[in-house]
Write a protein that holds these residues in place. Structure first.
Motif, PDB file in Angstrom:
ATOM      1  N   GLY A 185     101.504   0.197  52.146  1.00 36.76           N
ATOM      2  CA  GLY A 185     102.716  -0.480  52.603  1.00 36.76           C
ATOM      3  C   GLY A 185     102.414  -1.868  53.123  1.00 36.76           C
ATOM      4  N   HIS A 186     101.351  -1.981  53.925  1.00 35.95           N
ATOM      5  CA  HIS A 186     100.979  -3.301  54.447  1.00 35.95           C
ATOM      6  C   HIS A 186     100.301  -4.130  53.364  1.00 35.95           C
ATOM      7  CE1 HIS A 186     102.036  -2.818  58.657  1.00 35.95           C
ATOM      8  NE2 HIS A 186     101.445  -1.639  58.686  1.00 35.95           N
ATOM      9  N   SER A 187     100.406  -5.460  53.509  1.00 36.30           N
ATOM     10  CA  SER A 187      99.803  -6.362  52.530  1.00 36.30           C
ATOM     11  C   SER A 187      98.707  -7.234  53.134  1.00 36.30           C
ATOM     12  CB  SER A 187     100.881  -7.257  51.919  1.00 36.30           C
ATOM     13  OG  SER A 187     101.499  -8.027  52.935  1.00 36.30           O
ATOM     14  N   ASP A 188      98.300  -6.922  54.367  1.00 36.63           N
ATOM     15  CA  ASP A 188      97.232  -7.703  54.998  1.00 36.63           C
ATOM     16  C   ASP A 188      96.530  -6.821  56.033  1.00 36.63           C
ATOM     17  OD1 ASP A 188      95.607  -9.866  55.666  1.00 36.63           O
ATOM     18  OD2 ASP A 188      97.261 -11.289  55.838  1.00 36.63           O
ATOM     19  N   VAL A 189      95.532  -7.399  56.697  1.00 38.34           N
ATOM     20  CA  VAL A 189      94.674  -6.683  57.641  1.00 38.34           C
ATOM     21  C   VAL A 189      95.477  -5.890  58.683  1.00 38.34           C
ATOM     22  CG1 VAL A 189      92.861  -6.993  59.390  1.00 38.34           C
ATOM     23  CG2 VAL A 189      92.956  -8.507  57.398  1.00 38.34           C
ATOM     24  N   ILE A 190      95.072  -4.650  58.932  1.00 37.03           N
ATOM     25  CA  ILE A 190      95.651  -3.834  60.015  1.00 37.03           C
ATOM     26  C   ILE A 190      94.958  -4.231  61.314  1.00 37.03           C
ATOM     27  CG2 ILE A 190      96.147  -1.500  60.847  1.00 37.03           C
ATOM     28  CD1 ILE A 190      97.380  -2.090  58.091  1.00 37.03           C
ATOM     29  N   GLU A 191      95.755  -4.608  62.321  1.00 38.48           N
ATOM     30  CA  GLU A 191      95.191  -5.093  63.585  1.00 38.48           C
ATOM     31  C   GLU A 191      95.240  -4.057  64.705  1.00 38.48           C
ATOM     32  OE1 GLU A 191      93.984  -8.357  64.837  1.00 38.48           O
ATOM     33  OE2 GLU A 191      93.404  -8.371  62.749  1.00 38.48           O
ATOM     34  N   GLY A 192      96.073  -3.027  64.533  1.00 36.33           N
ATOM     35  CA  GLY A 192      96.183  -2.044  65.603  1.00 36.33           C
ATOM     36  C   GLY A 192      96.892  -0.794  65.151  1.00 36.33           C
ATOM     37  N   LEU A 193      96.584   0.322  65.846  1.00 38.40           N
ATOM     38  CA  LEU A 193      97.195   1.623  65.561  1.00 38.40           C
ATOM     39  C   LEU A 193      97.555   2.286  66.881  1.00 38.40           C
ATOM     40  CD1 LEU A 193      94.548   3.000  63.013  1.00 38.40           C
ATOM     41  CD2 LEU A 193      96.899   2.324  62.436  1.00 38.40           C
ATOM     42  N   SER A 194      98.659   3.020  66.892  1.00 36.66           N
ATOM     43  CA  SER A 194      99.025   3.789  68.076  1.00 36.66           C
ATOM     44  C   SER A 194      99.790   5.036  67.648  1.00 36.66           C
ATOM     45  CB  SER A 194      99.887   2.939  69.020  1.00 36.66           C
ATOM     46  OG  SER A 194     100.119   3.619  70.240  1.00 36.66           O
ATOM     47  N   VAL A 195      99.543   6.144  68.359  1.00 39.60           N
ATOM     48  CA  VAL A 195     100.171   7.428  68.031  1.00 39.60           C
ATOM     49  C   VAL A 195     101.322   7.692  68.995  1.00 39.60           C
ATOM     50  CG1 VAL A 195      99.773   9.918  67.786  1.00 39.60           C
ATOM     51  CG2 VAL A 195      97.966   8.304  67.171  1.00 39.60           C
ATOM     52  N   SER A 196     102.441   8.161  68.461  1.00 43.11           N
ATOM     53  CA  SER A 196     103.610   8.445  69.310  1.00 43.11           C
ATOM     54  C   SER A 196     103.323   9.620  70.248  1.00 43.11           C
ATOM     55  CB  SER A 196     104.831   8.761  68.445  1.00 43.11           C
ATOM     56  OG  SER A 196     104.632   9.973  67.731  1.00 43.11           O
ATOM     57  N   ALA A 197     104.101   9.697  71.330  1.00 43.79           N
ATOM     58  CA  ALA A 197     103.875  10.708  72.370  1.00 43.79           C
ATOM     59  C   ALA A 197     103.911  12.134  71.835  1.00 43.79           C
ATOM     60  CB  ALA A 197     104.895  10.535  73.490  1.00 43.79           C
ATOM     61  N   ASN A 198     104.750  12.393  70.829  1.00 44.08           N
ATOM     62  CA  ASN A 198     104.841  13.758  70.283  1.00 44.08           C
ATOM     63  C   ASN A 198     103.878  13.994  69.113  1.00 44.08           C
ATOM     64  OD1 ASN A 198     106.010  12.245  68.277  1.00 44.08           O
ATOM     65  ND2 ASN A 198     108.032  13.215  68.387  1.00 44.08           N
ATOM     66  N   LYS A 199     103.038  12.999  68.823  1.00 48.19           N
ATOM     67  CA  LYS A 199     102.012  13.075  67.756  1.00 48.19           C
ATOM     68  C   LYS A 199     102.608  13.204  66.344  1.00 48.19           C
ATOM     69  CE  LYS A 199      98.723  13.602  70.997  1.00 48.19           C
ATOM     70  NZ  LYS A 199      99.523  13.334  72.204  1.00 48.19           N
ATOM     71  N   ASP A 200     103.903  12.882  66.200  1.00 50.07           N
ATOM     72  CA  ASP A 200     104.542  12.961  64.881  1.00 50.07           C
ATOM     73  C   ASP A 200     104.375  11.683  64.069  1.00 50.07           C
ATOM     74  OD1 ASP A 200     105.410  15.508  65.270  1.00 50.07           O
ATOM     75  OD2 ASP A 200     107.513  14.992  65.646  1.00 50.07           O
ATOM     76  N   PHE A 201     104.167  10.544  64.791  1.00 43.95           N
ATOM     77  CA  PHE A 201     104.174   9.247  64.114  1.00 43.95           C
ATOM     78  C   PHE A 201     102.948   8.413  64.455  1.00 43.95           C
ATOM     79  CE2 PHE A 201     108.655  10.402  65.036  1.00 43.95           C
ATOM     80  CZ  PHE A 201     109.071  10.613  63.722  1.00 43.95           C
ATOM     81  N   LEU A 202     102.507   7.677  63.460  1.00 40.41           N
ATOM     82  CA  LEU A 202     101.435   6.705  63.639  1.00 40.41           C
ATOM     83  C   LEU A 202     102.027   5.334  63.350  1.00 40.41           C
ATOM     84  CD1 LEU A 202      98.343   6.084  63.969  1.00 40.41           C
ATOM     85  CD2 LEU A 202      98.162   6.381  61.481  1.00 40.41           C
ATOM     86  N   VAL A 203     101.890   4.405  64.300  1.00 49.67           N
ATOM     87  CA  VAL A 203     102.428   3.063  64.120  1.00 49.67           C
ATOM     88  C   VAL A 203     101.276   2.084  63.909  1.00 49.67           C
ATOM     89  CG1 VAL A 203     103.954   1.284  65.057  1.00 49.67           C
ATOM     90  CG2 VAL A 203     104.306   3.683  65.693  1.00 49.67           C
ATOM     91  N   SER A 204     101.395   1.260  62.885  1.00 47.14           N
ATOM     92  CA  SER A 204     100.370   0.270  62.579  1.00 47.14           C
ATOM     93  C   SER A 204     100.983  -1.127  62.627  1.00 47.14           C
ATOM     94  CB  SER A 204      99.785   0.519  61.189  1.00 47.14           C
ATOM     95  OG  SER A 204     100.818   0.574  60.217  1.00 47.14           O
ATOM     96  N   VAL A 205     100.178  -2.100  63.069  1.00 42.01           N
ATOM     97  CA  VAL A 205     100.617  -3.501  63.031  1.00 42.01           C
ATOM     98  C   VAL A 205      99.623  -4.292  62.203  1.00 42.01           C
ATOM     99  CG1 VAL A 205     101.916  -3.496  65.176  1.00 42.01           C
ATOM    100  CG2 VAL A 205      99.474  -4.020  65.234  1.00 42.01           C
ATOM    101  N   SER A 206     100.139  -5.308  61.523  1.00 41.15           N
ATOM    102  CA  SER A 206      99.324  -6.024  60.550  1.00 41.15           C
ATOM    103  C   SER A 206      99.537  -7.537  60.621  1.00 41.15           C
ATOM    104  CB  SER A 206      99.675  -5.523  59.141  1.00 41.15           C
ATOM    105  OG  SER A 206      99.171  -6.370  58.127  1.00 41.15           O
ATOM    106  N   LEU A 207      98.556  -8.253  60.075  1.00 43.09           N
ATOM    107  CA  LEU A 207      98.694  -9.701  59.938  1.00 43.09           C
ATOM    108  C   LEU A 207      99.810 -10.066  58.960  1.00 43.09           C
ATOM    109  CD1 LEU A 207      94.976 -10.942  59.852  1.00 43.09           C
ATOM    110  CD2 LEU A 207      96.518 -10.721  61.811  1.00 43.09           C
ATOM    111  N   ASP A 208     100.350  -9.049  58.233  1.00 41.43           N
ATOM    112  CA  ASP A 208     101.459  -9.327  57.303  1.00 41.43           C
ATOM    113  C   ASP A 208     102.800  -9.530  58.031  1.00 41.43           C
ATOM    114  OD1 ASP A 208     102.459  -6.797  57.943  1.00 41.43           O
ATOM    115  OD2 ASP A 208     102.013  -5.903  56.005  1.00 41.43           O
ATOM    116  N   GLY A 209     102.790  -9.419  59.361  1.00 45.12           N
ATOM    117  CA  GLY A 209     103.992  -9.686  60.148  1.00 45.12           C
ATOM    118  C   GLY A 209     104.891  -8.482  60.383  1.00 45.12           C
TER     119      GLY A 209
END
Length: 395
Positions: free
Chosen positions: A360-384
């Protein structure tokens, strides 16, 4: 073809101005079915090729207008996420609620770091402007702005049981404030380079900080005293990049630009283990919560899972580009990595297998975080963008 038509791509190739065609240049006219046309850049790798990949995310946050550098999921509200980036903004937004977002204003440079207090009531945002801002989550309002550091903030962390916030700066200092009162408590000085990583121990009794000066320092939060300095042989020869502390508060795991990984006994300040296997800068490290394992990721395109009882690699997980960030998925045997190739991967650390690759992302992944209920993983990228992936099956 009454109007002159510019030849596509010509302008990018050289600077000889625009090239025009007119009626007399037409040799033969063809009617072409759009379906049969090749892609503009067929055969050459470019951003347009990314569109061919599936997007595995279930939610995309597009509120930022620049690169993203930081992400934090609320420890108490499973839908609430904070992201920060190069547009000098932070945003609070909710997974699955595309119309809800709250802008965190006031930073005058990139928002480099974000962290929620353990009770989820407060959010700290650190910026390259040297400012730490504290946000009240229930109202979404700015509670206070904390200043002091002379240069940019590299990271922010909270005391495990209170509203004390800690921040490391590029000016080689570490600062601690009481966020409820907006009051300065202590400044820890001794490092001679950017303080790249740091945290409270989980028991809240000690602070560990790592720096570009190739040292780890261990501090007493109350007195500000520097209890130990770990540096020189057999420790890192270049700057520290990342740090993790074991859940029992006894060990600090550190990675460096020099490709080495060391484990330090926090109470004695001694290097107890050196984990040797990487061949390029270490970017991320983490202790497993429920097994005697650790994970390290580096620019050598490897994730290594270590068996800490034998100080040996359990498995080596190969990537197609550098491993930029990692996070264990709760108490499970699964771990997520973010890579410079824009992919987020889920690894089974028992077998060493990659069980899922999220595109899904088109550039470097800069960070990851897991939601409190462990259902979701959120990623942030240099792709904005920030993207949300479903991980409920990996528990």
């Amino acid at each position: 073809m009454n109007n002159p038509t510019r030849v596509a791509g010509e302008e990018e190739e050289d600077d000889h101005g625009e090239v025009f065609l007119d009626e007399s240049d037409i040799i033969h006219e063809l009617t072409v079915d759009e379906e049969d046309l090749p892609d503009a850049d067929d055969g050459a790798a470019s951003d347009s090729d990314i569109g061919d990949e599936p997007d595995d995310s279930m939610h995309i946050f597009t509120g930022h207008t620049g690169e993203l550098y930081s992400v934090a999921c609320s420890p108490t509200d499973a839908s609430l996420v904070a992201t920060g980036g190069g547009d000098d903004k932070g945003f609070l937004w909710k997974i699955g609620q595309g119309d809800w977002a709250s802008e965190l204003q006031g930073h005058k440079d990139s928002v480099s770091s974000l962290a929620y207090s353990s009770d989820g009531q407060l959010l700290a945002s650190g910026g390259f402007d040297g400012l730490v801002q504290i946000w009240d989550i229930s109202s979404g309002n700015l509670k206070c702005a904390l200043d002091g550091p002379g240069e940019g903030i590299e990271w922010v962390r909270w005391h495990p049981r209170g509203h004390l916030v800690l921040a490391g700066s590029q000016d080689s200092t570490v600062w601690m404030w009481n966020a409820d009162r907006g009051a300065y408590l202590n400044m820890f000085s001794g490092h001679s380079g950017t303080v790249t990583c740091g945290d409270f121990t989980p028991d809240g009794k000690t602070i560990c900080t790592g720096s570009d000066d190739a040292s780890l320092r261990i501090w007493n939060p109350k007195s500000g005293e520097n209890i130990h300095v770990v540096r020189g042989h057999p420790y890192h020869t270049e700057g520290l990049t990342c740090l993790a502390i074991s859940s029992d508060s006894t060990l600090a795991l550190t990675g460096s630009k020099d490709s080495s990984v060391h484990i330090v006994n926090i109470s004695t300040g001694r290097v107890v283990t050196s984990l040797v296997s990487h061949s390029d800068s270490i970017e991320c490290v983490g202790f497993a919560t429920s097994s005697p394992w650790a994970a390290t990721g580096g620019m050598d395109q490897k994730l290594i899972i270590w068996d800490l009882q034998h100080s040996s690699p359990r498995c080596t997980c190969d990537h197609e580009d550098g491993v930029t960030c990692l996070t264990w998925l709760g108490e499970s045997r699964f771990l997520a990595t973010g890579s410079a190739d824009g992919k987020v991967r889920i690894w089974d650390c028992l077998s060493g297998d990659c069980v899922r690759t999220f595109s899904g992302h088109s550039d470097v992944i800069e960070g990851l975080s897991v939601s409190a209920n462990k259902d979701f993983l959120v990623s942030v990228s240099l792709d904005g963008t920030a993207r949300v992936f479903e991980i409920a099956e990996y528990r």
